[in-house]
Structure formats: C-alpha cells, structure tokens
Scaffold this motif. Structure first.
Motif, short mmCIF file in Angstrom:
data_model
loop_
_atom_site.label_atom_id
_atom_site.label_comp_id
_atom_site.label_asym_id
_atom_site.label_seq_id
_atom_site.Cartn_x
_atom_site.Cartn_y
_atom_site.Cartn_z
N PHE A 36 0.87 -1.18 0.00
CA PHE A 36 0.00 0.00 0.00
C PHE A 36 0.91 1.23 0.00
CE2 PHE A 36 -2.82 3.22 1.70
CZ PHE A 36 -4.05 2.89 1.20
N ALA A 37 1.31 1.64 -1.18
CA ALA A 37 2.30 2.72 -1.31
C ALA A 37 1.71 3.88 -2.11
CB ALA A 37 3.57 2.20 -1.99
N PRO A 38 1.10 4.85 -1.45
CA PRO A 38 0.40 5.94 -2.15
C PRO A 38 1.28 6.77 -3.08
CG PRO A 38 -0.23 5.87 0.15
CD PRO A 38 0.92 4.93 0.01
N GLY A 39 2.61 6.74 -2.89
CA GLY A 39 3.44 7.61 -3.71
C GLY A 39 4.25 6.95 -4.80
N SER A 40 4.08 5.62 -4.98
CA SER A 40 5.03 4.92 -5.83
C SER A 40 4.58 4.65 -7.26
CB SER A 40 5.39 3.57 -5.19
OG SER A 40 4.26 2.74 -5.11
N ALA A 41 3.32 4.85 -7.58
CA ALA A 41 2.84 4.50 -8.92
C ALA A 41 2.38 5.75 -9.69
CB ALA A 41 1.73 3.46 -8.82
N THR A 42 1.07 5.93 -9.80
CA THR A 42 0.54 7.05 -10.60
C THR A 42 1.05 8.41 -10.15
OG1 THR A 42 -1.46 5.74 -11.08
CG2 THR A 42 -1.57 8.12 -11.44
N PRO A 43 1.08 8.73 -8.84
CA PRO A 43 1.60 10.04 -8.44
C PRO A 43 3.04 10.26 -8.90
CG PRO A 43 0.40 9.06 -6.63
CD PRO A 43 0.52 8.00 -7.68
N LEU A 44 3.88 9.24 -8.80
CA LEU A 44 5.26 9.38 -9.25
C LEU A 44 5.33 9.58 -10.76
CD1 LEU A 44 8.32 9.30 -8.82
CD2 LEU A 44 8.19 6.79 -8.94
N ASP A 73 -2.70 3.19 -4.71
CA ASP A 73 -2.55 4.07 -5.87
C ASP A 73 -3.72 5.05 -5.96
OD1 ASP A 73 -1.00 4.89 -8.10
OD2 ASP A 73 -2.36 3.82 -9.45
N LEU A 74 -4.91 4.56 -5.66
CA LEU A 74 -6.08 5.45 -5.67
C LEU A 74 -5.94 6.55 -4.62
CD1 LEU A 74 -9.05 2.94 -6.15
CD2 LEU A 74 -8.36 4.75 -7.72
N LEU A 75 -5.53 6.17 -3.41
CA LEU A 75 -5.33 7.16 -2.36
C LEU A 75 -4.23 8.14 -2.75
CD1 LEU A 75 -5.82 8.29 0.48
CD2 LEU A 75 -4.17 6.62 1.35
N GLY A 76 -3.14 7.63 -3.29
CA GLY A 76 -2.04 8.49 -3.71
C GLY A 76 -2.45 9.47 -4.79
N SER A 77 -3.25 9.00 -5.74
CA SER A 77 -3.72 9.89 -6.81
C SER A 77 -4.59 11.00 -6.25
CB SER A 77 -4.51 9.07 -7.85
OG SER A 77 -3.69 8.11 -8.45
N TRP A 78 -5.44 10.64 -5.27
CA TRP A 78 -6.30 11.65 -4.65
C TRP A 78 -5.45 12.67 -3.89
CZ3 TRP A 78 -7.14 12.86 0.55
CH2 TRP A 78 -8.18 13.76 0.79
N ILE A 79 -4.48 12.20 -3.11
CA ILE A 79 -3.61 13.10 -2.35
C ILE A 79 -2.82 14.00 -3.30
CG2 ILE A 79 -1.57 13.21 -0.84
CD1 ILE A 79 -2.53 10.62 0.46
N TYR A 80 -2.30 13.42 -4.37
CA TYR A 80 -1.47 14.17 -5.30
C TYR A 80 -2.26 15.32 -5.94
CZ TYR A 80 1.47 15.26 -9.34
OH TYR A 80 2.22 15.91 -10.28
N HIS A 81 -3.46 15.01 -6.38
CA HIS A 81 -4.24 16.03 -7.10
C HIS A 81 -4.91 17.04 -6.15
CE1 HIS A 81 -3.68 14.44 -11.10
NE2 HIS A 81 -4.01 13.23 -10.68
N SER A 82 -5.07 16.68 -4.90
CA SER A 82 -5.71 17.60 -3.96
C SER A 82 -4.70 18.37 -3.13
CB SER A 82 -6.64 16.83 -3.01
OG SER A 82 -5.91 15.92 -2.22
N GLY A 83 -3.43 17.98 -3.24
CA GLY A 83 -2.41 18.61 -2.42
C GLY A 83 -1.70 19.77 -3.04
N ALA A 84 -2.16 20.17 -4.22
CA ALA A 84 -1.58 21.32 -4.93
C ALA A 84 -0.06 21.18 -5.05
CB ALA A 84 -1.97 22.61 -4.22
N ALA A 85 0.68 22.21 -4.65
CA ALA A 85 2.12 22.24 -4.87
C ALA A 85 2.87 21.17 -4.08
CB ALA A 85 2.68 23.62 -4.51
N HIS A 86 2.31 20.71 -2.97
CA HIS A 86 2.99 19.74 -2.12
C HIS A 86 2.36 18.35 -2.20
CE1 HIS A 86 5.22 23.05 -0.35
NE2 HIS A 86 4.07 23.68 -0.11
N GLY A 87 1.59 18.12 -3.26
CA GLY A 87 0.88 16.85 -3.39
C GLY A 87 1.78 15.63 -3.36
N PHE A 88 2.89 15.67 -4.11
CA PHE A 88 3.75 14.49 -4.17
C PHE A 88 4.48 14.29 -2.84
CE2 PHE A 88 7.71 12.24 -5.28
CZ PHE A 88 7.13 11.06 -5.74
N THR A 89 4.90 15.36 -2.21
CA THR A 89 5.55 15.24 -0.90
C THR A 89 4.62 14.60 0.12
OG1 THR A 89 6.93 17.19 -1.34
CG2 THR A 89 6.68 16.51 0.96
N LEU A 90 3.34 14.98 0.08
CA LEU A 90 2.36 14.37 0.97
C LEU A 90 2.20 12.87 0.69
CD1 LEU A 90 -0.40 17.16 0.98
CD2 LEU A 90 1.22 16.60 2.82
#
Length: 428
Positions: free
Chosen positions: A243-251, A370-387
C-alpha cells in the motif's frame, strides 16, 4: 537443533532450488498480468481500437478480477487432486488452457469484447497454475525448512521479467506485433505443462504424505484458516507493504508534469528500482541461514520504512534515476522476509489458500494505495507528491507493531533450523 540439510542433503536442496528457479521464471513470464502481455494489450487497445484511457483502465480492472479473488483458486488447489497428480495435474491441465487463450487472441479478429473475453479466460486458467505453484513452493519450504531460501530465489527470479519488461517495453511495442507477443507467451506457458511431466524426488518425494500437507474437509479447512493466528499478521504486513500511495501514478505524473521528463523515464525508473532489489534478495538468501526470521523482519522493516523519502527531494529526471537504485536496495530484505513469513504462516494443507490470499491482498492493496495516492497528489496542490511520500512512510511504519504479533515459535528460527514447538503444532 537439526537442520533440514542434514536430512535432505545439500545436493537434494540444490535440485529443489533449481526446479523452483525454472518454474518461477516460466510462471512469471507467462502471467497475463505481466509486462509483455499488459503492454501489448494496452497498445493494441489504444492504437488499433482507439480506446480511451478510461476504457483501458476498465479493461485492466475487469480482467484483473481473478487476481482479486485469488484465494478461491488457492482453495481449489488445496481440495482438488486433478488427474491424481496434485500440483502437477494443475500444470498439465491449466497451462495448455492458458496457452490456448493466448493463441485464440492472436488469431481471432481484434475487438474490445474479444480481448476482454480472451484475457479473462487466460487470467482465470493462469490463476489455477499460480495457485499450484504458490501452494507447492510454500509446502516444500515448510517441509524442508527452506522457506527463506525459496523466498530469496523466487523474488530474484520473478524480478527478471519485471526488469526486462521495464527496459524493453518500448522496443517490444515497436518491433513485436501484439499477435506475436501472444504467441510468444503461449509458447512459454506450454513450458509450464512440461513441469507437469517432471516428477523430481527432491521436490515430490513423499511431499503430500507429510503432516504439513494434511488438511480437512472444506468446512473444516475454512474453520482452521480463520482460527490460525499466524495468518493475520502475515496478511496485514503484506497489505501495508504494497500500500504505497506515492510509488505508482503520483510518481508517474510528478515526473512528467513537474519534472517534464519523458514517458520512458518512468519506465526506466521502475526497471532500475526492480533490479536494485536483487542484491538484497541474494543477501537475504545468505542471512536467512544465519539469522532467525524475527530479526530479519525487524532489520528489513526498519531499513524499508524511509524507503520512499528520497523521492521527496528529486528535482530532475536524472536524479530520480540515480535514486531508484538505493530506494530499491532498501526494500529487498523486507520483501523477502515478508514472503518468508507468509510461507511459514500457512496452516497445514492450506498452503495454496493462504499464498493466493496474499496474492489477492497484494493486488488490492496496490490498487487502493494508488487510488489514495492519486487523490492526495491532485488535492495537495504544490505539495501533493511530498504528501504522498509522507503517507507511504507512515504506512510502512505501521508494519513495525505487527511484527510482535507473529507467533514466536514461527519466526524464532533460522532457515533450515528445526523448531520442536512449531513441529508439535503441526503434528497435533
């Protein structure tokens, strides 16, 4: 305490590792969910059938259903004895069926519906083959007290198709027609059927007569699975690890949108990342014979918790490729240890069920993360990937309190070291 090698002999163990090395390679090369088939199917949908991104995602979601319910195929493996040959019977029956599905997709007229039907058939039949492989490797690992070495071997060998696919995906899509790819994988799949004809004594000698292979009827087995305490920490650890929110679509989006990297960079990153696991898999194969599993679980997890942190500091595509190697190295010990734990945690006679349950959990957790990571990435604006990186690190840290929940008798020994308490539980 006596070691398994004292009874079986080094040469016997060597033949066992050789058998599972080749079988692992063919099973992972032939999987419909593998790089070769997945890439070719997606390009065929996109370029020849002009499918939208949503249609391609739906295709992957629908054809992946057999993976999500993989435990059902494991239960079938543990209760069914096809042709009176047990796991070899599954290889003889379902590998040719899977190959036939690939051949049908190669020669049938190309259509979206046809691809869905053909891929679903291939996925369904290949799950029976996978259940036989997973159940057999776990059973032999338990009986020969070599689950650690088999974990290291299977992880090393299964990495080869992933690494090759990541680096060769572009070349393959340009030089190999989808129909040719289907026929190539069909040929590899038929090689699995050859393993149904092979009956090495090092693997199958009295394998199904020993206590670890003894089950009960369907209701009794389900009851035993639910009551088996070792199952739950193993499954939860595997779920969190994948369960890695930052490793697939957000990256992928971060590399393309923020760092303006080409699509190939993400593919190369995955290739380097997967290849970097291999040295630590090999290290695990050495350490597991010298160090008890409980220590390896702690060591591997502590190293793996900050695995994705370097991604928060990448500011160029080149740096991402450089960091892919150390990031991958940090995850190898943990991955091998968790697979070792899963094999040791199988209740007697239910090796296929638990290992395929792990397969399904890994697939579902990857999708959910990946779904959670995509949501965090797109809702986190400038710091989405860091989150996303922070979320991944927190999830990995949650594995630490789960390690003490694994039965001490199960994880307190080295690979090859007998444990009278664990043996008494099996025999009792």
């Amino acid at each position: 305490m006596p070691a398994a090698s004292d009874h079986d002999g080094p040469e016997d163990n060597h033949r066992t590792l050789l058998y599972f090395g080749w079988l692992t390679l063919f099973v992972h090369l032939a999987t419909p969910a593998g790089y070769l088939i997945d890439i070719q199917a997606s390009y065929l949908l996109k370029n020849q059938l002009h499918a939208t991104a949503t249609e391609i995602s739906t295709f992957r979601l629908v054809t992946g259903i057999p993976v999500y319910i993989a435990f059902a195929f494991g239960l079938a493996r543990d209760h069914w004895n096809p042709l009176g040959l047990r796991d070899r019977g599954f290889f003889l029956i379902f590998a040719p069926i899977t190959a036939a599905a690939f051949i049908w997709m190669a020669f049938a007229g190309i259509s979206y519906t046809g691809l869905v039907v053909g891929m679903l058939l291939a996925m369904l039949s290949s799950r029976f083959t996978a259940a036989a492989y997973q159940g057999l490797i776990a059973l032999v690992g338990q009986e020969k007290l070599m689950s650690g070495r088999l974990s290291a071997l299977s992880n090393v060998v299964s990495s080869v198709p992933v690494v090759a696919g990541a680096f060769a995906s572009g070349y393959v899509s340009d030089h190999l027609a989808p129909q040719e790819a289907f026929l190539l994988v069909a040929l590899v799949t038929l090689l699995i059927a050859v393993f149904g004809l092979w009956n090495p004594a090092s693997v199958f000698g009295q394998t199904y007569e020993k206590p670890q292979a003894r089950g009960a009827d369907f209701v009794g087995n389900v009851r035993r699975l639910v009551k088996h305490k070792a199952v739950y920490p193993a499954l939860l650890i595997c779920f969190l690890w994948n369960f890695a929110p930052g490793s697939a679509t957000p990256l992928q989006f971060y590399l393309a949108d923020e760092l303006h990297a080409s699509d190939s960079v993400y593919s190369y990153y995955n290739g380097i990342f997967a290849a970097a696991f291999i040295p630590t898999f090999l290290l695990y194969g050495v350490l597991c014979k010298k160090v008890a599993l409980n220590k390896l679980l702690w060591w591997g997890t502590i190293v793996a918790v900050p695995q994705m942190v370097p991604l928060a500091f990448i500011r160029s595509a080149d740096l991402a490729l450089v960091l892919a190697a150390p990031i991958g190295l940090m995850g190898g010990l943990a991955t091998a240890a968790y697979f070792d734990l899963a094999m040791r945690s199988c209740p007697p006679g239910l090796q296929g069920t638990l290992m395929m349950l792990v397969d399904g959990v890994l697939a579902l957790s990857a999708r959910a993360g990946d779904l959670l990571g995509s949501w965090i990435y797109h809702s986190g604006a400038a710091h989405g990937f860091t989150l996303c990186v922070i979320a991944t690190t927190v999830v990995y840290a949650l594995i630490l309190p789960l390690i003490p929940l694994a039965p001490k008798a199960l994880i307190g020994t080295r690979d090859g070291e007998a444990n009278p308490e664990a043996a008494a539980d099996v025999n009792g």
